[in-house]
Design an enzyme around this catalytic site. Structure first.
Site, PDB file in Angstrom:
ATOM      1  N   ARG A 113     -67.459  48.994  63.375  1.00 51.42           N
ATOM      2  CA  ARG A 113     -68.212  47.874  62.797  1.00 51.42           C
ATOM      3  C   ARG A 113     -69.498  47.580  63.545  1.00 51.42           C
ATOM      4  O   ARG A 113     -70.415  46.984  62.990  1.00 51.42           O
ATOM      5  CB  ARG A 113     -67.312  46.650  62.681  1.00 51.42           C
ATOM      6  CG  ARG A 113     -66.200  46.875  61.645  1.00 51.42           C
ATOM      7  CD  ARG A 113     -65.353  45.654  61.433  1.00 51.42           C
ATOM      8  NE  ARG A 113     -64.841  45.118  62.671  1.00 51.42           N
ATOM      9  CZ  ARG A 113     -63.586  45.203  63.087  1.00 51.42           C
ATOM     10  NH1 ARG A 113     -62.693  45.814  62.359  1.00 51.42           N
ATOM     11  NH2 ARG A 113     -63.221  44.662  64.225  1.00 51.42           N
ATOM     12  N   GLU A 162     -54.359  45.382  75.355  1.00 48.91           N
ATOM     13  CA  GLU A 162     -53.134  44.628  75.616  1.00 48.91           C
ATOM     14  C   GLU A 162     -51.891  45.434  75.276  1.00 48.91           C
ATOM     15  O   GLU A 162     -50.807  45.142  75.748  1.00 48.91           O
ATOM     16  CB  GLU A 162     -53.157  43.303  74.854  1.00 48.91           C
ATOM     17  CG  GLU A 162     -53.464  43.454  73.361  1.00 48.91           C
ATOM     18  CD  GLU A 162     -53.749  42.137  72.679  1.00 48.91           C
ATOM     19  OE1 GLU A 162     -52.791  41.549  72.144  1.00 48.91           O
ATOM     20  OE2 GLU A 162     -54.908  41.717  72.684  1.00 48.91           O
TER      21      GLU A 162
END
Length: 173
Positions: free
Chosen positions: A61, A98
């Site tokens: 993006r 994460e």
């Protein structure tokens, strides 16, 4: 058109890409010509007084906003990609997510020593991807002038990961 109008077009997709994530989908902004053009104009306005050589955008993006922004301000565009996507010699930066590890690459000849670069992406979340892009640019001798986002998820504190960099975001959630 206002930034609030653009914000209202960004939809949240619950549990994407995995359960518990509320994905901010910018595709309604991209397909709305007034909103997309306004977004590029506002990003350009945010950097109008900066003397830069290049815009860099991470896959994917960051390409959507970085390339038209580079055109608008009259500088080149440098893609920062996932491994194996660039055809010439690259350098790599691995970073922690994460839920695992990821990495980005940039062509070794993409940036010359001393060139000033603005990194652009659609969204600041945890800051890991953009931090990796900044480290690649710096490894090549580039100077990260600022890091620019259309949107920011403030509750994820991504700015903390980017301490020491000038961070600009237009829309905050």
């Amino acid at each position: 058109m206002t930034l609030e109008d653009v914000k209202s077009l960004i939809r949240e997709i619950p549990d994407f890409p995995r359960e518990g994530i509320g994905f901010k989908d910018i595709t309604p902004v991209l397909k709305n010509k007034e909103a997309f053009l306004f977004s590029i104009d506002m990003l350009a306005d945010a950097i109008k007084d900066r003397n830069v050589d290049l815009i860099a955008g991470p896959e994917a993006r960051g390409f959507l906003f970085g390339a038209p922004l580079a055109y608008k301000v009259g500088v080149g565009f440098v893609p920062v990609r996932k491994p194996g996507k660039l055809p010439a010699e690259t350098i790599n930066y691995e970073y922690e997510l994460e839920y695992g590890m990821d990495s980005l690459e940039i062509h070794k000849d993409a940036i010359e020593t001393g060139q000033r670069v603005i990194i652009v992406d659609d969204l600041l979340a945890t800051g890991g991807t953009i931090f990796a892009a900044a480290k690649l640019i710096e490894e090549l001798g580039g100077i990260v002038d600022c890091i620019l986002f259309l949107t920011e998820l403030t509750f994820l504190n991504g700015r903390k990961k980017l301490e020491g960099y000038d961070v600009i975001s237009l829309i905050k959630f």
